[in-house]
Design a protein around this motif. Structure first.
Motif, PDB file in Angstrom:
ATOM      1  N   ALA A   8     -12.239 -18.369 -20.029  1.00  0.00           N
ATOM      2  CA  ALA A   8     -13.000 -17.133 -20.219  1.00  0.00           C
ATOM      3  C   ALA A   8     -14.188 -17.361 -21.145  1.00  0.00           C
ATOM      4  N   TRP A   9     -13.961 -18.080 -22.213  1.00  0.00           N
ATOM      5  CA  TRP A   9     -15.020 -18.346 -23.193  1.00  0.00           C
ATOM      6  C   TRP A   9     -16.131 -19.169 -22.558  1.00  0.00           C
ATOM      7  N   LEU A  10     -15.749 -20.218 -21.839  1.00  0.00           N
ATOM      8  CA  LEU A  10     -16.741 -21.072 -21.187  1.00  0.00           C
ATOM      9  C   LEU A  10     -17.569 -20.277 -20.184  1.00  0.00           C
ATOM     10  N   ALA A  11     -16.911 -19.417 -19.427  1.00  0.00           N
ATOM     11  CA  ALA A  11     -17.634 -18.607 -18.441  1.00  0.00           C
ATOM     12  C   ALA A  11     -18.578 -17.627 -19.123  1.00  0.00           C
ATOM     13  N   GLY A  12     -18.130 -17.023 -20.239  1.00  0.00           N
ATOM     14  CA  GLY A  12     -19.002 -16.107 -20.968  1.00  0.00           C
ATOM     15  C   GLY A  12     -20.234 -16.800 -21.515  1.00  0.00           C
ATOM     16  N   LEU A  13     -20.047 -18.005 -22.048  1.00  0.00           N
ATOM     17  CA  LEU A  13     -21.198 -18.772 -22.542  1.00  0.00           C
ATOM     18  C   LEU A  13     -22.149 -19.113 -21.406  1.00  0.00           C
ATOM     19  N   ALA A  56     -14.234 -15.993 -13.391  1.00  0.00           N
ATOM     20  CA  ALA A  56     -15.130 -15.179 -12.568  1.00  0.00           C
ATOM     21  C   ALA A  56     -15.295 -13.783 -13.155  1.00  0.00           C
ATOM     22  N   ALA A  57     -14.200 -13.200 -13.638  1.00  0.00           N
ATOM     23  CA  ALA A  57     -14.274 -11.846 -14.190  1.00  0.00           C
ATOM     24  C   ALA A  57     -15.175 -11.793 -15.413  1.00  0.00           C
ATOM     25  N   VAL A  58     -14.955 -12.714 -16.346  1.00  0.00           N
ATOM     26  CA  VAL A  58     -15.757 -12.708 -17.567  1.00  0.00           C
ATOM     27  C   VAL A  58     -17.198 -13.098 -17.257  1.00  0.00           C
ATOM     28  N   ALA A 297       7.327 -17.673 -34.340  1.00  0.00           N
ATOM     29  CA  ALA A 297       5.976 -17.269 -34.739  1.00  0.00           C
ATOM     30  C   ALA A 297       4.907 -18.095 -34.034  1.00  0.00           C
ATOM     31  N   TRP A 298       5.113 -19.433 -33.969  1.00  0.00           N
ATOM     32  CA  TRP A 298       4.069 -20.284 -33.411  1.00  0.00           C
ATOM     33  C   TRP A 298       3.802 -19.933 -31.951  1.00  0.00           C
ATOM     34  N   GLN A 299       4.893 -19.897 -31.147  1.00  0.00           N
ATOM     35  CA  GLN A 299       4.706 -19.625 -29.721  1.00  0.00           C
ATOM     36  C   GLN A 299       4.132 -18.231 -29.503  1.00  0.00           C
ATOM     37  N   ARG A 300       4.675 -17.252 -30.197  1.00  0.00           N
ATOM     38  CA  ARG A 300       4.238 -15.881 -30.006  1.00  0.00           C
ATOM     39  C   ARG A 300       2.793 -15.697 -30.477  1.00  0.00           C
ATOM     40  N   GLY A 301       2.459 -16.292 -31.615  1.00  0.00           N
ATOM     41  CA  GLY A 301       1.107 -16.163 -32.151  1.00  0.00           C
ATOM     42  C   GLY A 301       0.072 -16.838 -31.283  1.00  0.00           C
ATOM     43  N   PHE A 302       0.365 -18.042 -30.789  1.00  0.00           N
ATOM     44  CA  PHE A 302      -0.622 -18.772 -29.994  1.00  0.00           C
ATOM     45  C   PHE A 302      -0.827 -18.088 -28.652  1.00  0.00           C
ATOM     46  N   ARG A 303       0.262 -17.580 -28.076  1.00  0.00           N
ATOM     47  CA  ARG A 303       0.136 -16.836 -26.826  1.00  0.00           C
ATOM     48  C   ARG A 303      -0.687 -15.564 -27.050  1.00  0.00           C
ATOM     49  N   ALA A 304      -0.420 -14.887 -28.167  1.00  0.00           N
ATOM     50  CA  ALA A 304      -1.171 -13.663 -28.475  1.00  0.00           C
ATOM     51  C   ALA A 304      -2.646 -13.964 -28.689  1.00  0.00           C
ATOM     52  N   LEU A 305      -2.953 -15.111 -29.293  1.00  0.00           N
ATOM     53  CA  LEU A 305      -4.355 -15.487 -29.493  1.00  0.00           C
ATOM     54  C   LEU A 305      -5.053 -15.666 -28.153  1.00  0.00           C
ATOM     55  N   GLY A 306      -4.394 -16.313 -27.199  1.00  0.00           N
ATOM     56  CA  GLY A 306      -4.985 -16.474 -25.874  1.00  0.00           C
ATOM     57  C   GLY A 306      -5.245 -15.146 -25.202  1.00  0.00           C
ATOM     58  N   VAL A 307      -4.262 -14.227 -25.284  1.00  0.00           N
ATOM     59  CA  VAL A 307      -4.444 -12.900 -24.701  1.00  0.00           C
ATOM     60  C   VAL A 307      -5.606 -12.176 -25.378  1.00  0.00           C
ATOM     61  N   ALA A 308      -5.681 -12.290 -26.718  1.00  0.00           N
ATOM     62  CA  ALA A 308      -6.728 -11.597 -27.461  1.00  0.00           C
ATOM     63  C   ALA A 308      -8.114 -12.068 -27.044  1.00  0.00           C
ATOM     64  N   VAL A 309      -8.279 -13.372 -26.884  1.00  0.00           N
ATOM     65  CA  VAL A 309      -9.587 -13.912 -26.501  1.00  0.00           C
ATOM     66  C   VAL A 309      -9.985 -13.411 -25.109  1.00  0.00           C
ATOM     67  N   VAL A 310      -9.048 -13.459 -24.171  1.00  0.00           N
ATOM     68  CA  VAL A 310      -9.360 -13.011 -22.810  1.00  0.00           C
ATOM     69  C   VAL A 310      -9.727 -11.535 -22.793  1.00  0.00           C
ATOM     70  N   VAL A 311      -8.935 -10.706 -23.481  1.00  0.00           N
ATOM     71  CA  VAL A 311      -9.191  -9.268 -23.471  1.00  0.00           C
ATOM     72  C   VAL A 311     -10.528  -8.951 -24.135  1.00  0.00           C
ATOM     73  N   LEU A 312     -10.786  -9.579 -25.288  1.00  0.00           N
ATOM     74  CA  LEU A 312     -12.044  -9.314 -25.984  1.00  0.00           C
ATOM     75  C   LEU A 312     -13.245  -9.691 -25.135  1.00  0.00           C
ATOM     76  N   LEU A 313     -13.163 -10.817 -24.439  1.00  0.00           N
ATOM     77  CA  LEU A 313     -14.299 -11.261 -23.635  1.00  0.00           C
ATOM     78  C   LEU A 313     -14.469 -10.413 -22.374  1.00  0.00           C
ATOM     79  N   LEU A 314     -13.379  -9.866 -21.868  1.00  0.00           N
ATOM     80  CA  LEU A 314     -13.507  -8.953 -20.733  1.00  0.00           C
ATOM     81  C   LEU A 314     -14.164  -7.645 -21.164  1.00  0.00           C
ATOM     82  N   VAL A 315     -13.808  -7.166 -22.360  1.00  0.00           N
ATOM     83  CA  VAL A 315     -14.362  -5.907 -22.859  1.00  0.00           C
ATOM     84  C   VAL A 315     -15.764  -6.089 -23.407  1.00  0.00           C
ATOM     85  N   GLN A 316     -15.972  -7.177 -24.171  1.00  0.00           N
ATOM     86  CA  GLN A 316     -17.263  -7.449 -24.811  1.00  0.00           C
ATOM     87  C   GLN A 316     -17.666  -8.891 -24.512  1.00  0.00           C
ATOM     88  N   PRO A 317     -18.144  -9.212 -23.309  1.00  0.00           N
ATOM     89  CA  PRO A 317     -18.479 -10.604 -22.980  1.00  0.00           C
ATOM     90  C   PRO A 317     -19.551 -11.195 -23.872  1.00  0.00           C
TER      91      PRO A 317
END
Length: 757
Positions: A8-13, A56-58, A297-317
């Motif tokens: 998502a980040w690469l596509a936004g850039l 493609a979405a981002v 914590a590690w698994q849950r946090g890292f997964r949440a970070l991935g979700v956060a990045v995707v959602v943020l870039l979809l909302v605010q590319p």
């Protein structure tokens, strides 16, 4: 999820920086790369499809928004510099800024309707508003109508810049915004009685309200790696919501009720800190930090970070190109991935809570260092230590500041009491930033070119891999700390500095003036002291100046006198002199108080008198007698520049003209009074401002032109249209923002210069 986030980040850039064919190529490469890293064959098709879909979405969302902004009706009118009338909603707090001729107010407006060139269009796009004082009273969330002239904007999220007339408020903000404004105002009131630095930092720490922050404090925080405390970050949300969750638990709330409290806390935080992209990013990253607490914590946090990045870039590319977004993601990833490993390694010989306190800022700093270097051109060596030392004060300061604001709505004395506690806490943070920034090697300059940043990135990756083994043993860890402490606290010697033949030194003190004329071994006449004591003190120490027979303050603006305490620190000073133009009054009072603390009055430099101070011959050419009356003729500070003391000095045969911030009228008067004046060295007036009497400056025939100016200053100093003619005439132009400290020395052929970054 991290893989989808990267796609998502690469596509936004790519969508914002590359043309469409290149964007398609990047999408293909991203998909192939995703397939290459998949280990389990059964996941291959799903992974490739997910990566392609997210990219493609981002990418499409970003491309569409860029096209809407750059090719919409407002952008078209901006390119034509059309006069328009707009109706829209204020989406950012108005911020007063200093202009070259007058103060202005900046804000952002989400335009819903624009009328120009005989047509009206309904739309939804954002413009930057540059207005006069009435805009300062317009509250966030208000609906306004205003006329003005549109111009093009640099930001990819802005359709234009509106040079606006006075606003007509059609509707005030909603109740949520009014309530948030009341809390923000109450937080400021709760600490208003504290010293200025504390009163400014508490609101910045709690809600990101940094309008009262002093530039010197901001620079200290930047040098020590504490800048994240001055802006809204995930740390703010974690502390605020964490505090609310603790209170909720004390009140007996359990289970799903805690999730409700957490959600309400996040919503309240966003309203307090404003719904700007940076705040939404901070809220999401803070939520990731909260999710990373507890079991798995590690698994849950890292997964949440991935979700956060995707959602943020979809909302605010547009966040894909935001440095703040990159820093947030990298810091969070570093804390999730590196900090637990390093904490466990250090826990073998340190208490676990100490190991965690060290590991968290260290991981965040290592992860963010390449991006910080790309933005600032330097690498902080004290950032980890500074963050570690201030960490115990950040939480109490944030909580007490927020609690003081909330209680202050009910009972002002209670709010002020808690505000005092918050002020004490941030006082410690300010002291750490000040002392850390004053360290001889608090930060090292680092290039911003591709090779330099690539090398730094590789270095950070190597550190990430090897630090676990280093930190696992007390001997190796403490040895590294000792070496780093020596590097930071002991300035490495600069070969040939200071040169034995130096006669004039221009100190790099940022946006301000501080120069020294060598009066003899260990002695110098100091002209101006810069904006803060530490920089001029270090410069004089490096020059070996132990005694100052004379200090001359060209005028009383802060960037010339606020560092006076640094000149007086530990050095015998014979006298302090200044201009007869006692303007601005506050600067005069501060300079007199600083000098009085050392037992010295501030005398008036005597016009036209020639005198000898050691090896220095001095003559004051300006201001003329009676110029002190100028100060009464206009607003405070207006007459200060043209009241600057102008000195003609000669040191071992080198003639030097020191001009303070003299403006063109004063320069023209000097030209008429001293026709044929010639000098070897010219200190360019007013930091190289574009407003100069160029024929007079060129007529001086200076072989060396010194420009004392701060990097990335907001005044446009120095102006190329001033520097280029002087350089074309044969002068060597040296400027502190690019060359650092500058020495002018004597040779058989005349003068030579040396610089030091």
């Amino acid at each position: 999820m991290p893989l989808l986030a990267a796609a998502a980040w690469l596509a936004g850039l790519a969508a914002q920086l590359l043309p469409l064919p290149a964007l398609a190529a990047v999408a293909v490469v991203a998909t192939a790369g995703a397939a290459a890293v998949v280990v389990r064959r059964r996941d291959l098709a799903t992974t490739v499809a997910a990566v392609a879909l997210v990219a493609a979405a981002v990418g499409c969302s970003a491309a569409v928004r860029v096209e809407q902004t750059r090719a919409g009706p407002v952008a078209d009118l901006a390119r034509e510099r059309a006069v328009v009338t707009v109706t829209g909603t204020v989406v950012a707090d108005p911020r007063p800024v200093e202009g070259r001729f007058a103060d202005r107010v900046l804000t952002r407006l989400e335009v819903r309707e624009v009328t120009g060139r005989g047509a009206s269009t309904r739309l939804r796009t954002r413009v930057l508003v540059l207005g006069d004082d009435p805009w300062a009273d317009v509250r966030l969330g208000s609906t306004v109508r205003a006329g003005g002239r549109l111009d093009t904007a640099d930001g990819p999220d802005l359709a234009g810049v509106l040079i606006a007339g006075d606003p007509q408020v059609l509707a005030g903000p909603g109740p949520w915004w009014r309530g948030a404004d009341e809390v923000r105002a109450s937080i400021r009131d709760a600490v208003e009685h504290r010293p200025p630095a504390q009163a400014a930092l508490v609101p910045a720490l709690v809600t990101g309200d940094d309008q009262l922050l002093d530039a010197e404090v901001e620079e200290d925080f930047r040098t020590t790696g504490l800048t994240h405390l001055l802006a809204v970050s995930g740390t703010n949300l974690t502390l605020v919501v964490g505090f609310l969750l603790v209170v909720a638990r004390w009140c007996g709330i359990r289970g799903r009720g805690m999730y409700v409290v957490g959600a309400l806390g996040i919503l309240g935080f966003v309203l307090l800190a404003r719904t700007e992209p940076s705040v939404l990013r901070a809220a999401v990253m803070g939520s990731v930090a909260l999710l990373a607490l507890g079991v798995h914590a590690w698994q849950r946090g890292f997964r949440a970070l991935g979700v956060a990045v995707v959602v943020l870039l979809l909302v605010q590319p547009g966040l894909a190109t935001s440095p703040g977004f990159a820093l947030s993601v990298l810091a969070t990833a570093g804390i999730l991935v590196l900090a637990p490993v390093w904490r466990d390694a250090m826990a073998r010989w340190l208490p676990r809570w100490v190991a965690e306190a060290v590991a968290v800022p260290l991981a965040a700093q290592i992860a963010c260092t390449p991006v910080v270097a790309a933005l600032s051109g330097e690498v902080s060596l004290v950032a980890v230590a500074a963050n570690l030392v201030v960490a115990p004060a950040v939480g109490p300061a944030t909580v007490l500041g927020l609690a003081g604001g909330l209680l202050g709505l009910l009972w002002d004395p209670a709010g002020r009491l808690l505000g005092t506690g918050a002020g004490w806490c941030v006082g410690w943070i300010v002291a750490v930033a000040d002392r850390g920034a004053d360290a001889p090697t608090a930060a090292v300059d680092w290039g911003t070119g591709p090779a330099a940043l690539a090398a730094l990135t590789v270095l950070c990756l190597v550190l990430a891999l090897v630090l676990r083994r280093v930190l696992a043993r007390a001997v190796t860890a403490l040895a590294v700390v000792a070496v780093l402490a020596v590097v930071v606290l002991v300035r490495p010697p600069t070969p040939g500095w200071p040169a034995g033949d130096w006669v004039v030194a221009m100190c790099d003190v940022g946006q301000g003036d501080a120069l020294a004329l060598r009066a003899g071994p260990g002695e110098a006449v100091v002209v101006d002291a810069g904006p803060e004591p530490g920089a001029v003190d270090r410069c004089l120490d490096d020059l070996g100046v132990d005694r100052v027979p004379l200090v001359v303050l060209s005028h009383f603006h802060a960037d010339h006198v606020d560092g006076l305490a640094g000149v007086l620190d530990g050095r015998p000073v014979g006298a302090v002199e200044g201009t007869s133009v006692l303007d601005p009054v506050g600067g005069v009072a501060d300079a007199r108080a600083t000098a009085a603390a050392a037992g010295l009055p501030v005398r008036t430099a005597t016009y036209a008198t020639t005198r000898r101070v050691g090896d220095v011959t001095l003559q004051a050419l300006w201001p003329r007698p009676g110029a002190g009356a100028i100060a009464a003729g206009g607003p405070e500070g207006e007459s200060a520049n043209d009241g600057s003391v102008v000195l003609l000095a000669e040191v071992r045969g080198v003639r030097v003209l020191l001009t303070g911030d003299l403006e063109p009228p004063g320069q023209a008067a000097l030209a008429r009074a001293l026709p044929g004046l010639r000098v070897d060295v010219l200190k360019l007036p007013h930091h190289g401002s574009r407003y100069q009497d160029l024929p007079f400056l060129a007529s001086l025939g200076a072989r060396v032109v010194l420009v004392s100016v701060g990097a990335d200053n907001g005044y446009g100093h120095p102006a190329e249209e001033v520097l280029d003619p002087l350089a074309d005439a044969g002068a060597q132009v040296l400027r502190t923002d690019e060359d650092g400290d500058v020495l002018v020395g004597v040779t058989d052929g005349g003068v030579e210069t040396r610089t030091r970054r």
